[in-house]
Design an enzyme around this catalytic site. Structure first.
Site, mmCIF file in Angstrom:
data_model
loop_
_atom_site.group_PDB
_atom_site.id
_atom_site.type_symbol
_atom_site.label_atom_id
_atom_site.label_comp_id
_atom_site.label_asym_id
_atom_site.label_seq_id
_atom_site.Cartn_x
_atom_site.Cartn_y
_atom_site.Cartn_z
ATOM 1 C CG MET A 104 11.279 56.841 -15.341
ATOM 2 S SD MET A 104 11.581 57.802 -16.813
ATOM 3 C CE MET A 104 10.908 56.721 -18.070
ATOM 4 C CB CYS A 105 7.726 54.268 -13.470
ATOM 5 S SG CYS A 105 7.546 55.876 -14.211
#
Lengths: 505, 362
Positions: free
Chosen positions: B1-2
């Site tokens: 995530m990210c």
């Protein structure tokens, strides 16, 4: 002069299944309240004496005994309920304060049960405690708010801040203060052994320290209460930490009470009071009539013990707990135990036990908030106590701002206590809240200590799992972490005091 | 995530934004197309002595006058202008980005060791906490944050509108030249439409990008707020930026120690350390237990003199470090580093708890 009341309805009804009963008489031997007696070849029952301690049920080899609650109730009434009417009858008959044992039985909602814990799913993964470290180690005591450093001759950074003495516990669960006198020596020894085995500490209560506990003194927090029972320099020096008891959750605003029936020869020697006399400690410490007197006492204790031991203070959870705690935090105290209104006791006036004080959940949350507001949170550790019933309560109390918890009634229950609430009578048939030799012998410290240690182990594992599920791997990251809690069916005002969002938010 | 990316040139050689744009877009799979951001140090040499305040106005016509007045109470606005932007298909602006070049009056913060920064800190807290339609997103000297949230929902445009390249093109990032760049490609978990929500977060000297989501936000936020910081965006990186400011500027910790407070060694490791180090680590945990971050994260932070990368102590999120000549790269993925620097000379994957610090030559 007899009263006008006649007899009041039975609270419990005990009966025996005569088909099953083999008349061995174990119920007679085991019941210290005298419910059973033999009449020829029959066992007779006096249900009026029953406290629902369950000893007879536990030791009947044929499961022949039955116990019912409220077999004949009063006319049902939402206001003038059984407790209210019985209190009036008893006080009209005696003109006395009514004593009660254990924690409050007031029918009020338990906030802990309306707080739901959080768990991780996909945006953050849970931590798996079987495969990754989850740290429960807790240090109790004063911490610096900031650190100062210096460079040594090699140019390396060195710490110049001196750390205050802290108690290191491997679990945030400690055994709270229950005095010798209120409970038996065997009960204290059992808990002391459990504390040693699990790497935690136990409180002596205000009863002094019996020589039988000296082998465990490095796991003991000795207590200085207003009565100063058993307090001398030897006592202070033996403890790993010292706790000044300012109040107690079961009876805020009054002192301690040990009924004379429980002041045996050994208790009298340990407490330094006459045998058979009621031990009633004063409501205030007679050298503390203003908050400025507390630091003098605390520093005297520290001076007497060479500034090597943390000094705790215990306060009852009352409406201005936050103010009290902030004041105590400024009094050189290293940790503050806050005792909620459901806290247990050997003996308390019923009216105090059931009507004075506030819930621990609220007290700990508001104390934590006030200490942060005043920049004092790191100055002291907070210990929550008074109705910690299961591991989830431990986690919730820490998320509300505590560093650790004391357990009392739960530890007694681990030894066999059935929470019958008659501790003040001194007849505890489980050998816990009694000083009668034959009853005390019923508690085997080898077995009971294992049971208490098992409970602490089990809760510790559950706390670890709950923290792992919330993706938290150190206890200090749980402390005051309101995001890990949500209130379910709590009103907005209470949610604000707790600083907790409602479920779904 | 990210996806996160950081690059630093230790000789202060300038890099335009095209390389980092390319590097970040290499990690598009790590984002949801709902926000991205860049921060660059050294981009405002003409105003190097001023604090560059990047402000998002919901509506500049309504809110700007109030911000002007507040700033003028605390110092002098040397210059201000709208940040140049260039419309992108599917990227719908929800705010007007503005920049002020501002000189605080240090005499208004007597008693502080860093009066100018104290004033800037207070201005950021005050303006961001107020419901005035203005959000200061960066506030350092010679540094600027450029970021955008999502257009999802507003016009049913889907998430692709705020891909890193679109955000870079919106601000025309390649027109800026900096010697340290950080960038962040966001997989939104909260309020995608808000433009102030994506990383980077900045408070004067320090800027932060994070790949992660801490489970200690509640504890960290309560801790930092007890020192007067106000967390207005409910994001981890905002708290991290403030924690670093507290530990480094106000408490005087060296960055190594500050990182050790945020992601401390386990007690078992501390028990095995030599006595002096043990004492130091114990003291850090005693003093800064509430600043400890849990949960998965990799953080890259920078100030004008350094770039630092660290992960959570279990290393639940990736961190790849590359070096090439005078340049240090820290990223979520090696491919991103190679996209910017195909000839990267060394690639490392530091262990959990191993802090990477690159310093700019003085």
């Amino acid at each position: 002069m007899s009263s006008n009341f006649g007899s009041i309805p039975l609270r419990y009804r005990v009966s025996i299944d005569r088909e099953q009963c083999m008349e061995c008489g174990r119920c007679i031997d085991n019941c210290s309240y005298g419910v059973f007696r033999r009449d020829g070849d029959r066992i007779l029952i006096n249900s009026r004496k029953c406290t629902a301690c369950h000893r007879c049920l536990a030791y009947c080899p044929r499961d022949a005994i039955m116990l019912e609650e409220h077999p004949c109730d009063y006319r049902s009434h939402p206001v003038w309920n059984r407790q209210v009417r019985e209190a009036i009858y008893n006080q009209a008959r005696t003109g006395k304060i009514i004593l009660a044992g254990m924690g409050s039985v007031a029918n009020l909602p338990v906030i802990f049960d309306h707080l739901m814990l959080d768990a991780c799913q996909v945006t953050t993964p849970p931590t798996d405690p079987l495969r990754e470290p989850v740290e429960l180690r807790t240090y109790l005591g004063k911490k610096p708010s900031r650190l100062d450093f210096r460079r040594n001759s090699n140019g390396d950074v060195e710490l110049s801040t001196e750390l205050a003495p802290n108690l290191m516990v491997e679990t945030p669960i400690l055994l709270g203060h229950m005095s010798y006198g209120a409970i038996s020596l065997n009960a204290q020894v059992s808990m002391a052994r459990a504390a040693k085995e699990t790497g935690t500490y136990m409180g002596t209560g205000e009863g002094g320290l019996h020589p039988g506990l000296y082998p465990y003194q490095d796991r003991m927090i000795v207590q200085v209460a207003s009565g100063r029972f058993g307090v001398n320099i030897d006592y202070l020096e033996r403890g790993a930490a010292i706790e000044v008891k300012l109040g107690q959750g079961a009876k805020p605003g009054i002192g301690g009470h040990l009924t004379g029936e429980k002041v045996s020869k050994d208790v009298s020697r340990t407490r330094m009071i006459p045998q058979g006399s009621d031990a009633i400690s004063p409501a205030p410490h007679h050298d503390i009539y203003g908050i400025e007197d507390l630091p003098q006492l605390v520093r005297s204790i520290k001076e007497a013990t060479g500034w090597k031991k943390p000094v705790f203070a215990k306060v009852a959870a009352v409406n201005n707990t936050a103010e009290n705690v902030a004041a105590v935090a400024r009094a050189s105290v290293d940790a503050i135990a806050i005792d909620g209104f459901r806290g247990g006791t050997g003996a308390a006036p019923r009216v105090f036990r059931d009507h004075v004080g506030i819930p621990i959940e609220v007290a700990i949350a508001s104390a934590d908030r006030e200490l942060r507001k005043q920049g004092l949170r790191n100055e002291v550790s907070l210990i929550a106590c008074g109705s910690i019933r299961e591991s989830a309560d431990v986690v919730k109390a820490i998320a509300l701002g505590a560093d650790a918890v004391y357990i009392g009634t739960a530890a007694l229950a681990a030894m066999g206590c059935r929470v019958c609430g008659n501790c003040y009578q001194g007849l505890c048939p489980w050998g816990i809240a009694t000083q009668r030799d034959d009853l005390v012998q019923r508690l085997n410290p080898d077995v009971a200590s294992k049971q208490v240690a098992n409970l602490i182990h089990a809760w510790t594992m559950e706390v670890t799992e709950l923290m792992g599920a919330a993706g938290i791997n150190s206890i200090e990251s749980l402390r005051g972490n309101r995001d890990r809690l949500r209130g379910f069916m709590l009103d907005e005002g209470l949610l604000n005091v707790l600083d907790v969002k409602p479920v779904g938010a | 995530m990210c996806g996160i990316f950081g690059v630093m040139d230790k000789r202060r050689q300038m890099m335009d934004g095209s390389g980092i744009r390319q590097a970040l877009s290499m990690m598009n799979e790590r984002g949801s197309g709902e926000g991205a951001g860049y921060v660059a140090y050294g981009i405002y040499p003409d105003y190097r002595d001023c604090y560059a305040l990047h402000v998002f106005f919901d509506n500049a016509r309504e809110s700007k006058a109030a911000v002007d007045t507040t700033l003028e109470q605390w110092g002098t606005i040397e210059h201000d202008e709208a940040i140049p932007t260039y419309d992108q298909p599917n990227l719908r602006a929800t705010c007007t980005p503005w920049r002020y070049f501002f000189k605080p009056d240090p005499s208004l913060a007597p008693g502080s060791a860093s009066p100018e920064k104290e004033i800037i800190t207070n201005l950021v807290m005050q303006i961001n906490a107020g419901a005035n339609g203005a959000e200061i997103v960066s506030s350092g000297k010679n540094v600027g944050v450029f970021k955008a949230g999502s257009s999802r929902g507003a016009e049913g445009a889907g998430g692709a509108g705020s891909r890193p390249e679109a955000v870079a093109d919106y601000y025309r990032i390649e027109d800026y030249e900096g010697y340290i760049w950080l960038a962040h490609n966001r997989y939104a978990t909260t309020s995608p439409e808000k433009w102030e929500r994506p990383d980077p977060f900045n408070l004067h000297d320090w800027s932060v990008v994070e790949n992660g989501k801490t489970t200690t936000y509640g504890a960290n936020r309560r801790y930092i707020e007890s020192f007067g910081y106000n967390c207005s965006t409910s994001t981890d990186s905002e708290v991290i930026a403030y924690l670093i400011d507290l530990l480094v500027r106000r408490h005087g910790l060296d960055i190594n120690l500050a990182v050790r407070a945020l992601a401390p060694p386990y007690w078992e490791e501390i028990d095995r350390m030599p006595e002096a180090e043990q004492k130091l680590c114990r003291a850090l945990r005693f003093a800064y237990g509430s600043a400890t971050m849990n949960g998965p994260f990799t953080v890259v932070a920078a100030n004008p003199n350094m770039m630092v990368g660290f992960t959570d102590r279990g290393k639940l999120r990736p961190m790849v470090v590359g070096e090439c000549g005078d340049r240090l790269y820290i990223a979520s993925e090696e491919s991103a580093i190679r996209a910017m620097e195909p000839g990267v000379e060394s690639i490392m994957r530091p262990a959990a708890g191993e802090t990477v610090i690159g310093r700019v030559a003085q």
